[in-house]
Design a protein around this motif. Structure first.
Motif: not given
Length: 425
Positions: A201-225
């Motif tokens: 989605l971010y590759e397609c849209s380049r919207r900052s919101l999509h970037r932030r939520k991608l970074v957030e999800d990476i952080d969740i999986v890396s730290r929590r899971m």
């Protein structure tokens, strides 16, 4: 240890021949449903349609993704783009909920809804497929609905107290009940696929919101899971991130091999080699799309890849086993098609990132098992489940969960990585 350039070239030729002469033609020649729209996705061991004609959100979205990604990679001579458009039309006309938003879970062949629940796993693939469709064809409607689906996930599914996403909902986005209904569980599987979807989605849209939520999800999986010591994936959690033994949900969303009763043996200490390596290469792809250096994630990636090679690779009979304990060893020595597919991609990424000494022999092991045992040559698709020695246990070529996404993607991504290896050899 260096690698033999001829060996790499041979692997690339095998993958390219399989993709273009067997695997992609299997789908191009039989998946389009001209009568009712969308795709036929249930085929027996001979590649013939079965009596089951249901159309799952997963199978429809994954086939859209497969066709769009194949077209974007330069395969199909335009037929893949045409099929992607055909599949998007069915998704938007028949599976989109015009009252509450989002996609229904299951329809019959004609597009009449049979299960109206909202499952985040399925919506992750909707975002993934629709964004890929726009990247491949330029059709703005794909991105429009990918963004709308993303917005629904943020509105209804985010856990604002503990982070991450709830995953199981009723039609009106009311959270499902606890236990097997899934409303009180979070899974690595869903959060990994949301990362995959948000990347595209971010590759397609380049919207900052999509970037932030991608970074957030990476952080969740890396730290929590991931396991705090071994770095391996933990399958299921409570909403506040306490690991719990995996259970079978009422709405099954994937390759379900739970025993009767719904709880796996050794469930308290269980990790999937395929998921770990799939997360590894998807994380690398996400970092590339984000333009983020790999350095901060290097040790996370090393642990994921090395655990799979040290424990999951079957040195005697070839291929990768299903799962085992976090600390090492194997519980389930059978061979699933999708784990072989993801291992091919991930091990080549490991070669490119960490060097070939350790990971190229492991790649060759899995490559040979796939091409010798897993591909059903007379038909062109892959056996879904095999014994440790490579004898088919389940024999259908496709159904609502076993579809083209893992197999076609594995060949496309493997070919591109083998070409990168040749450039460095």
């Amino acid at each position: 240890m260096g690698i033999d350039r001829k060996e790499v070239e041979s692997c690339r030729t095998q993958a390219l021949d399989h993709l273009t002469k067997e695997l992609l033609p299997f789908w191009l020649d039989r998946c389009r449903d001209d009568r009712d729209g969308g795709f036929l996705t249930h085929f027996d061991e001979h590649g013939k349609p079965t009596e089951v004609t249901e159309k799952s959100l997963i199978a429809q979205t994954r086939t859209v993704y497969t066709m769009a990604s194949a077209h974007r990679a330069g395969y199909g001579g335009g037929r893949c783009a045409e099929l992607s458009r055909h599949g998007v039309r069915f998704l938007l006309d028949r599976m989109w909920d015009r009252e509450h938003g989002g996609f229904f879970w299951m329809a019959d062949r004609g597009g009449n809804i049979t299960i109206d629940r909202k499952i985040v796993y399925g919506h992750s693939f909707a975002v993934y497929a629709l964004a890929e469709h726009t990247l491949a064809t330029g059709d703005p409607e794909g991105l429009e609905y990918a963004e709308t689906t993303f917005d629904l996930l943020q509105k209804h599914c985010v856990d604002t107290m503990h982070g991450g996403y709830f995953e199981m909902f009723e039609r009106d986005w009311t959270l499902a009940g606890p236990g097997s209904a899934g409303g009180d569980r979070k899974t690595l599987d869903v959060h990994m696929h949301l990362m995959e979807a948000f990347t595209t989605l971010y590759e397609c849209s380049r919207r900052s919101l999509h970037r932030r939520k991608l970074v957030e999800d990476i952080d969740i999986v890396s730290r929590r899971m991931l396991h705090p010591v071994h770095g391996t994936g933990i399958p299921q959690f409570t909403p506040d991130w306490r690991p719990v033994p995996p259970i079978k949900f009422d709405i099954v969303w994937g390759w379900d091999r739970f025993p009767e009763g719904g709880t796996k043996a050794k469930a308290e200490d269980n990790t999937s080699y395929g998921h770990n390596v799939e997360f590894g290469w998807l994380l690398l792809h996400a970092l590339d799309v984000l333009g983020t250096p790999v350095d901060d994630y290097r040790e996370i990636l090393r642990k994921l890849f090395e655990h799979a090679v040290d424990n999951g690779i079957d040195e005697e009979f070839g291929g990768v086993c299903v799962e085992g304990p976090h600390g090492g060893g194997v519980y389930d020595t059978e061979k699933e098609f999708w784990q072989q597919a993801e291992m091919l991609i991930g091990l080549l990424d490991a070669c490119l990132l960490f060097g070939t000494d350790r990971f190229w022999p492991a790649y060759l092991n899995v490559h040979r098992f796939v091409f010798d045992k897993v591909i059903h040559r007379p038909v062109g698709e892959w056996w879904p489940l095999l014994t440790r020695r490579g004898k088919p246990i389940w024999t259908h070529m496709s159904h609502s969960w076993k579809i083209n996404y893992h197999t076609v993607r594995a060949m496309i991504q493997t070919i591109s990585r083998l070409e990168r290896l040749l450039d460095t050899a």
